[in-house]
Design an enzyme around this catalytic site. Structure first.
Site, mmCIF file in Angstrom:
data_model
loop_
_atom_site.group_PDB
_atom_site.id
_atom_site.type_symbol
_atom_site.label_atom_id
_atom_site.label_comp_id
_atom_site.label_asym_id
_atom_site.label_seq_id
_atom_site.Cartn_x
_atom_site.Cartn_y
_atom_site.Cartn_z
ATOM 1 N N ALA A 282 0.403 -1.594 0.052
ATOM 2 C CA ALA A 282 0.365 0.255 0.200
ATOM 3 C C ALA A 282 1.033 1.465 0.250
ATOM 4 O O ALA A 282 0.586 2.617 -0.444
ATOM 5 C CB ALA A 282 -1.180 -0.147 1.508
ATOM 6 N N ASP A 283 1.813 1.514 0.680
ATOM 7 C CA ASP A 283 2.663 2.346 0.768
ATOM 8 C C ASP A 283 3.218 2.156 -0.792
ATOM 9 O O ASP A 283 3.394 3.728 -0.866
ATOM 10 C CB ASP A 283 4.143 2.365 1.790
ATOM 11 C CG ASP A 283 3.439 2.019 3.200
ATOM 12 O OD1 ASP A 283 3.072 3.038 3.374
ATOM 13 O OD2 ASP A 283 3.828 1.542 3.453
ATOM 14 N N GLY A 284 4.006 1.749 -1.238
ATOM 15 C CA GLY A 284 4.402 1.984 -2.900
ATOM 16 C C GLY A 284 3.414 2.388 -3.644
ATOM 17 O O GLY A 284 3.541 3.287 -4.198
#
Length: 406
Positions: A177-179
């Site tokens: 999700a961060d990427g």
């Protein structure tokens, strides 16, 4: 020529999403100044594998050199400034006056408490773009709660859809999700820069990590509202087409195949000796094939199980059907396609001598990106950055003595 060489970006975010967005801008020439706490540094410095090292002149081990950091902080100048101190806040204000973008991921209200509210920074520099990235956005009932990519993977429906049908919801073993949020933020920043060309004004971007991941999961809300459909876990199978799975070969290797396109599905079942399936009415659509996935999987799996991987791949390629081996990183290192693309490059490093990093993620014919250096030691460029802001050597030394900088 690098396309973003005239941009200055302040990366005051931590961990992965915001710093990933800054990394992508730096890959294409932006002057990215990474702001870290002078004693703690960015938490990502301690994530993942590290190369152990010994204290100079002794056999005593000290902290290793973090390899995740080498990628995430590449092309960034490292300045260590305590933004909770008034003197540190003044440094950021001076930087903001001379920068194009500020990326931050503090909890809502933190910048305001530090007298660094976006509206105040925009008064200093009306062309500034303030990119705010938090777990849940700047408003709403969860806005002030700590947010991480794992929570987004849980709340987006990703974990509920991932895993075997009879198994638990499954989280990814990486900062997925961060990427995705980092990619989304880099795009949002470029949109804001384009808008600035037209209006002459900067603006504030509010990105919640829980939202971008929803976009890659397909029209789940559309289907739910229209049909009441709740996606279920299907393992490696797809809910949209079949056959699509991983299959084990006679020599013990695993292969993946995809039949998203109708002609490819026809070629696969013909190759494995079941051309009769193509004539079935249900075979004409992906949703129809999903209803008969067990029969299709059995046909493909049994054919592949009787052959070695090299033969299967060769036969699929001859038939122009989609197949790929399941790789681990050692396979990736030897793959000729990645080598041809120069997906990985060896970059000189002041701590490790050199380090292998994944290259810029796409190629451009006129303005290619490049990795100029890997992530640097804490505070490596503090003095240089402050000198550019007209701080004298004496003032820099006093700030260091007071613990405001490192």
């Amino acid at each position: 020529m690098t396309s973003l060489a005239d941009l200055r970006v302040i990366d005051a975010a931590t961990l992965f999403a915001g710093p990933s967005a800054a990394m992508m801008l730096g890959d294409f020439g932006a002057d990215v100044i990474k702001i870290e706490h002078p004693r703690r540094g960015d938490p990502s410095r301690g994530h993942g594998a590290s190369v152990p090292r010994k204290r100079a002149g002794t056999d005593e081990p000290v902290d290793g050199v973090g390899l995740w950091w080498k990628t995430l902080a590449r092309n960034k100048r490292a300045a260590a400034v305590d933004l909770s101190r008034a003197e540190g806040q003044e440094i950021l204000r001076r930087l903001a006056e001379r920068s194009d973008v500020l990326i931050e991921n503090f909890r809502p209200g933190t910048l305001e408490r530090w007298n660094l509210a976006p509206e105040d920074l925009l008064e200093l520099n009306p062309r500034l773009i303030v990119a705010r990235m938090t777990g849940f956005g700047q408003f709403g009932p969860m806005a002030k709660q700590p947010g991480f990519g794992t929570l987004a993977e849980a709340m987006s429906g990703f974990a509920a859809m991932t895993g075997q049908p009879d198994g638990p919801p499954t989280l990814p073993p990486l900062a997925l999700a961060d990427g995705i949020a980092g990619l989304a933020m880099s795009y949002a920043i470029m949109v804001a820069l384009r808008a600035r060309e037209q209006s002459g004004r900067g603006q504030v971007i509010d990105l919640a990590i829980i939202e971008p991941i929803l976009g890659i999961l397909g029209p789940q809300m559309t289907a739910y509202q229209a049909l009441g459909v709740v996606p279920r876990r299907t393992g490696n199978r797809s809910s949209s087409n079949a056959p699509r799975n991983t299959y084990r070969t006679r020599d013990g290797r695993w292969l993946a195949i995809s039949t998203s396109a109708q002609p490819v599905a026809e070629r696969v079942v013909t190759l494995v000796g079941r051309p009769d399936l193509v004539e079935q009415p249900w075979f004409a659509s992906g949703s129809g094939r999903v209803q008969h996935v067990d029969e299709l999987d059995e046909a493909v799996a049994s054919w592949i199980a009787e052959r070695d991987a090299d033969e299967v791949i060769a036969r699929f390629e001859e038939a122009q059907a989609a197949v790929a081996p399941i790789y681990d990183v050692s396979d990736i290192a030897e793959d000729p396609q990645y080598a041809a693309l120069r997906t990985f490059v060896e970059v000189p490093d002041e701590e490790l001598g050199s380090v292998t990093l994944q290259n810029v993620m796409f190629r451009m014919s006129d303005t290619p990106g490049e990795i100029r250096w890997p992530g640097r030691p804490l505070g490596r460029d503090t003095d240089e950055v402050l000198a550019e802001l007209d701080y004298t050597g004496e003032r820099i030394a006093a700030l260091r003595e007071a613990g405001v900088i490192a």
